[in-house]
Design a protein around this motif. Structure first.
Motif, PDB file in Angstrom:
ATOM      1  N   ASN A   1      12.118  20.459  -7.334  1.00 30.34           N
ATOM      2  CA  ASN A   1      12.062  19.378  -8.312  1.00 30.34           C
ATOM      3  C   ASN A   1      12.261  19.885  -9.734  1.00 30.34           C
ATOM      4  O   ASN A   1      11.557  20.800 -10.180  1.00 30.34           O
ATOM      5  N   PRO A   2      13.197  19.296 -10.480  1.00 34.14           N
ATOM      6  CA  PRO A   2      13.283  19.621 -11.912  1.00 34.14           C
ATOM      7  C   PRO A   2      12.172  18.914 -12.678  1.00 34.14           C
ATOM      8  O   PRO A   2      11.584  17.941 -12.210  1.00 34.14           O
ATOM      9  N   THR A   3      11.875  19.402 -13.864  1.00 37.77           N
ATOM     10  CA  THR A   3      10.868  18.787 -14.721  1.00 37.77           C
ATOM     11  C   THR A   3      11.394  17.464 -15.266  1.00 37.77           C
ATOM     12  O   THR A   3      12.568  17.338 -15.596  1.00 37.77           O
TER      13      THR A   3
ATOM     14  N   LYS B   1       0.842  -1.198   0.000  1.00 35.72           N
ATOM     15  CA  LYS B   1       0.000   0.000   0.000  1.00 35.72           C
ATOM     16  C   LYS B   1       0.872   1.241   0.000  1.00 35.72           C
ATOM     17  O   LYS B   1       1.865   1.316   0.721  1.00 35.72           O
ATOM     18  N   PHE B   2       0.477   2.235  -0.803  1.00 35.42           N
ATOM     19  CA  PHE B   2       1.309   3.419  -1.014  1.00 35.42           C
ATOM     20  C   PHE B   2       0.425   4.643  -1.138  1.00 35.42           C
ATOM     21  O   PHE B   2      -0.707   4.560  -1.627  1.00 35.42           O
ATOM     22  N   ASP B   3       0.919   5.813  -0.729  1.00 31.59           N
ATOM     23  CA  ASP B   3       0.167   7.064  -0.793  1.00 31.59           C
ATOM     24  C   ASP B   3       0.344   7.709  -2.167  1.00 31.59           C
ATOM     25  O   ASP B   3       1.297   8.466  -2.390  1.00 31.59           O
ATOM     26  N   TYR B   4      -0.563   7.416  -3.089  1.00 38.32           N
ATOM     27  CA  TYR B   4      -0.442   7.946  -4.444  1.00 38.32           C
ATOM     28  C   TYR B   4      -0.803   9.429  -4.537  1.00 38.32           C
ATOM     29  O   TYR B   4      -0.457  10.089  -5.526  1.00 38.32           O
ATOM     30  N   ASN B   5      -1.485   9.979  -3.553  1.00 35.93           N
ATOM     31  CA  ASN B   5      -1.750  11.419  -3.552  1.00 35.93           C
ATOM     32  C   ASN B   5      -0.458  12.224  -3.474  1.00 35.93           C
ATOM     33  O   ASN B   5      -0.381  13.356  -3.956  1.00 35.93           O
ATOM     34  N   LEU B   6       0.557  11.632  -2.863  1.00 39.27           N
ATOM     35  CA  LEU B   6       1.844  12.307  -2.704  1.00 39.27           C
ATOM     36  C   LEU B   6       2.485  12.635  -4.050  1.00 39.27           C
ATOM     37  O   LEU B   6       3.182  13.639  -4.184  1.00 39.27           O
ATOM     38  N   ILE B   7       2.245  11.827  -5.051  1.00 43.59           N
ATOM     39  CA  ILE B   7       2.965  11.953  -6.329  1.00 43.59           C
ATOM     40  C   ILE B   7       2.036  12.324  -7.487  1.00 43.59           C
ATOM     41  O   ILE B   7       2.433  12.240  -8.647  1.00 43.59           O
ATOM     42  N   LYS B   8       0.817  12.757  -7.189  1.00 45.13           N
ATOM     43  CA  LYS B   8      -0.184  12.981  -8.241  1.00 45.13           C
ATOM     44  C   LYS B   8       0.218  14.082  -9.218  1.00 45.13           C
ATOM     45  O   LYS B   8      -0.264  14.096 -10.356  1.00 45.13           O
ATOM     46  N   ASN B   9       1.092  15.003  -8.811  1.00 44.05           N
ATOM     47  CA  ASN B   9       1.481  16.107  -9.700  1.00 44.05           C
ATOM     48  C   ASN B   9       2.768  15.833 -10.470  1.00 44.05           C
ATOM     49  O   ASN B   9       3.261  16.703 -11.195  1.00 44.05           O
ATOM     50  N   ILE B  10       3.322  14.634 -10.335  1.00 40.74           N
ATOM     51  CA  ILE B  10       4.547  14.275 -11.046  1.00 40.74           C
ATOM     52  C   ILE B  10       4.169  13.598 -12.363  1.00 40.74           C
ATOM     53  O   ILE B  10       3.339  12.678 -12.390  1.00 40.74           O
TER      54      ILE B  10
END
Length: 346
Positions: A243-245, A187-196
Motif C-alpha cells: 500500500n502506498p501512503t 455492517k462492515f469490518d472496520y478493524n480491517l482498515i483501522k491503520n489506513i
C-alpha cells in the motif's frame, strides 16, 4: 445524522473537486508501486484497434452491445453506442431533453435493462447529485440522493449500494432503495482498515460485479471488498502490491482539507468475470500519461495474483483508462482509441 452527513460531505466534496484539478496538473515524485512478486507477463493477440473521434468514458456492455458516455463539452448528458460493423461510436440517446432550465447533466454510473422489449435507463447525474429513470422515452422519476455519495452500484433500477464517509473520514456503506429513497447501513469490518489514514477518501473506489458477487476496489489502496447480491458485506482480498501512503493536506487560508497531489492511485479500472478479477494499473501509480501499464489478473478461487499483460505508453493520449472483458475479448479504452485483444490465454 443524515442532514449532518449531507452538510459535511457537501463541503468536503467541493474541496476535493477543486483539488482534482491540482491532482491532474501537479508533478508527482518519481516512484513506483512496490509489486510483491515478479509479474508473470504474457502476450495477447491484438485483433482490432479502433480510432476514436471523441474522448469517451464509462465503457459498459449490455447484451454484448457496448455503450459509452462523454464528459466533453457538447457531449454531456448523452449515451453513445459502438457500431461493430462501421467501427464508429454514435449518439444513441440524448437525455438532456429532461433537463431543467440551466441544469448541467453529467452522466455518472448508469444501468440498462430490458423491460417488455424496451430498454429502461437509469443513471446518476453528477451535476446535481440526482438520479433519473427513463423508459419508452419518458422520464419515470427523478430524485435527489438524501445523502451526498461517492459511488453507487445499481443492482436494478431501484436497489443499489452507495458509499459515503462521515465527518471523521470513516467510510460508510448503505443499501439504498432509490425509488423509495430508503437506506440502511451495511455492517462492515472496520478493524480491517483501522491503520489506513483518512479511510473514507482513501477507500473511494470502483464497483464491479459478476453472477455471484459485487466487488468494490479502492483506487488508492490494495483492498477489494466483497458483497453478496443482497448487499451484505462478506469479506475482502488484497491486491499484490504494498500500500502506498495516502495523505490529505489543508489549505493555508481556511484549513480546508484537500487531497495531496503526490498520492499514488494504483488502481485505474477493473473488471470481473466468473473466474478472474482484472485490474488496470500503472507501475508509478499515475492515472494517465506515459509509462508502463499492466492488466493484472487474480484467480477468484484463491484470490491470488495469476498473470499480467504489459502495455508500454509513450503518448499521453494513448494511456489506457478503462478495461472491459466480454465474449473472450479484452477491451482497452484510451482518449484516442479502443484496442481489442483475444483473451483465450488470459
Amino acid at each position: 445524522m443524515k442532514q449532518k452527513i449531507y452538510s459535511i460531505l457537501a463541503i468536503t466534496t467541493f474541496a476535493f473537486i477543486i483539488v482534482g484539478v491540482l491532482f491532474w496538473s501537479s508533478l508527482k515524485k518519481e516512484q513506483k508501486i512496490e509489486f510483491l512478486t515478479e509479474r508473470n507477463i504474457i502476450n495477447l493477440k491484438k485483433i482490432d484497434a479502433i480510432e476514436l473521434k471523441d474522448n469517451f468514458s464509462q465503457m459498459r456492455f449490455y447484451n454484448d452491445e457496448l455503450f459509452f458516455v462523454s464528459y466533453e463539452d457538447g457531449n454531456q448528458g448523452k449515451l453513445y453506442k459502438f457500431d461493430s460493423k462501421t467501427k464508429n461510436i454514435n449518439l444513441f440517446k440524448d437525455f438532456n431533453q429532461y433537463n431543467k432550465q440551466g441544469e448541467k447533466n453529467i452522466i455518472g454510473e448508469y444501468y440498462i435493462k430490458n423491460e417488455n422489449d424496451s430498454l429502461k435507463y437509469f443513471y446518476k447525474n453528477n451535476g446535481n447529485n440526482s438520479f433519473r429513470s427513463i423508459y419508452n422515452d419518458q422520464l419515470l422519476y427523478e430524485k435527489e440522493f438524501k445523502i451526498m455519495i461517492q459511488r453507487v452500484f445499481y443492482h436494478d433500477d431501484e436497489n443499489s449500494i452507495v458509499t459515503t464517509w462521515n465527518p471523521s473520514f470513516e467510510p460508510e456503506y448503505y443499501r439504498y432503495n432509490i425509488k423509495k429513497q430508503e437506506f440502511s447501513r451495511i455492517k462492515f469490518d472496520y478493524n480491517l482498515i483501522k491503520n489506513i489514514k483518512f479511510q473514507g477518501v482513501a477507500l473511494d473506489g470502483i464497483f464491479s460485479s459478476n453472477n455471484n458477487q459485487i466487488f468494490l476496489t479502492s483506487y488508492a489502496q490494495n483492498l477489494v471488498f466483497l458483497f453478496d447480491k443482497q448487499f451484505n458485506y462478506t469479506g475482502h482480498f488484497t491486491l499484490n502490491y504494498k500500500n502506498p501512503t495516502f495523505n490529505i493536506l489543508h489549505t493555508k487560508e481556511k484549513g480546508v482539507p484537500v487531497i495531496d497531489p503526490n498520492n499514488r492511485l494504483p488502481n485505474i479500472s477493473v473488471d470481473v468475470d466468473d473466474q478472474y478479477y482484472y485490474v488496470l494499473t500503472n507501475e508509478k501509480g499515475d492515472r494517465e500519461g506515459p509509462g508502463t501499464y499492466f492488466v493484472d489478473r487474480y484467480n477468484l478461487i484463491d484470490k491470488k495474483y495469476d498473470q499480467s499483460i504489459k502495455i508500454e505508453v509513450k503518448d499521453n493520449d494513448l494511456a489506457p483508462k478503462e478495461i472491459r472483458i466480454n465474449n473472450n475479448k479484452l477491451y482497452i479504452l484510451t482518449k484516442k482509441n479502443m484496442t481489442v485483444y483475444e483473451k483465450d490465454r488470459f
